[in-house]
Design an enzyme around this catalytic site. Structure first.
Site: not given
Ligand code: FAD
Length: 295
Positions: A17, A48, A77, A108, A127, A151, A167, A274
């Site tokens: 990454e 990212t 991303h 995010g 997401a 999370h 998802k 890196k």
């Molecule tokens: P979601 O899937 O929406 O989940 C977020 C929270 O909401 C979780 O607690 C979930 O259980 C809950 N949730 C989901 N759907 C629902 C629903 N329908 N109803 C109620 N609750 C729900 N961040 C960046 O800004 N840029 C990046 O490039 C980036 N890359 C990442 C890559 C990876 C592999 C990972 C693990 C994280 C990355 N992140 C990045 C961080 C990420 O954006 C955060 O962790 C963010 O807080 C959650 O994103 P998510 O897509 O998992 O969200």
């Protein structure tokens, strides 16, 4: 090349990454380090996306450059929570125009400013909405995030797992985990998510900690558990940068080998721009991966 096609193969692979620059003046330097990593020919590279928009416009440029110059597939991303529908549509159109095939669909993090506003006014809350939109918009291979240690916004693991499954049901082709420093947490998560009927590939994310300052940041960002074995390394070698780097890479390598040895074929390394770290890890597992390791 679609990442799901790489993940469907039986051979072991390693992906890296990288992140885009925060300001234009660093763009050339970031291109240089991402090219150095691409030259190692990993299975794929993820780029990212700055949720606030700051670094977002460079994500696609860097991803495209890696693909064109090094023939390494990339995963761009994309986050949605701070964006409007129009902004996301524009990004998706741009991806199609540039021939980007693989997208990591993310919510995010919620910024303090956003948290002060009414969620009912947001265009995106989760997401899964972005996954649906991408699925409808074109023939993208879609990745999504998952959290072996739950999370931080989730009240419990059961609910978190349900939303991860949503998802996948909406069209995510694979999942990548938040960084884990204890493989058992990944294996426990894998067992539980498979029990729910999720069958897509799940890639564990490994973060090599190469300096002591990174530890606090990594824990704050991810909430990940640090095993005592790792804490001892930081306590003992933290003040010696070279020793800490070597020990951090060895620890990450050990995790990667343990994952391969337990049947996990794809591992994602948070290599954080890196090239030296990426190269050393690849070299540490070169015989394990074999000559034909990447694609
Ligand atoms: P979601 O899937 O929406 O989940 C977020 C929270 O909401 C979780 O607690 C979930 O259980 C809950 N949730 C989901 N759907 C629902 C629903 N329908 N109803 C109620 N609750 C729900 N961040 C960046 O800004 N840029 C990046 O490039 C980036 N890359 C990442 C890559 C990876 C592999 C990972 C693990 C994280 C990355 N992140 C990045 C961080 C990420 O954006 C955060 O962790 C963010 O807080 C959650 O994103 P998510 O897509 O998992 O969200």
């Amino acid at each position: 090349m679609k990442i799901i096609d790489i993940l469907s193969k039986k051979n072991m692979s390693l992906s890296f990454e990288v992140f885009p620059p925060k300001k234009e003046s660093s763009f050339d330097n970031v291109v240089k380090v991402t090219e150095e990593i691409a030259a190692c020919k990993p299975a794929f590279m993820s780029v990212t996306y700055g949720a606030g928009g700051g670094t977002s416009r460079y994500t696609l440029d860097i991803a495209k450059n890696i693909e064109e110059k090094y023939d390494v597939p990339t995963l761009a991303h994309l986050t949605c929570v701070s964006s409007s529908h129009a902004m996301v549509e524009e990004k998706i159109d741009k991806m199609k125009e540039m021939g980007i095939e693989n997208v990591m669909a993310l919510r995010g993090d919620l910024t303090p400013e956003l948290e002060k506003t009414d969620p009912n006014t947001w265009d995106y809350k989760h997401a899964v909405e972005l996954v649906r939109e991408l699925k409808e918009a074109g023939d993208f291979c879609i990745g999504a995030a998952c959290y072996p240690e739950v999370h931080p916004d989730s009240p419990n693991q059961k609910e978190d797992l349900i939303h991860i499954k949503e998802k996948v049901d909406a069209g995510a082709d694979f999942l990548t985990t938040q960084m884990v420093f204890d493989n058992n947490l990944f294996f426990n998560f894998l067992y539980k998510i498979r029990e729910l009927g999720v069958t897509v590939p799940i890639i564990p994310g490994i973060m090599p900690i190469t300096n002591a300052n990174q530890v606090e940041r990594a824990i704050k960002l991810s909430g990940s558990f640090m095993p005592q074995r790792f804490k001892s390394i930081v306590d003992y070698f933290g003040d010696d940068p070279d020793a800490m780097k070597q020990a951090g890479i060895a620890y990450a390598t050990d995790q990667i080998i343990d994952l391969y040895a337990n049947g996990i074929t794809n591992v994602h390394v948070y290599s954080m721009n890196k090239p030296d770290v990426a190269k050393t890890i690849l070299s540490n597992v070169s015989d394990i991966l074999g000559k034909d390791f990447n694609r």
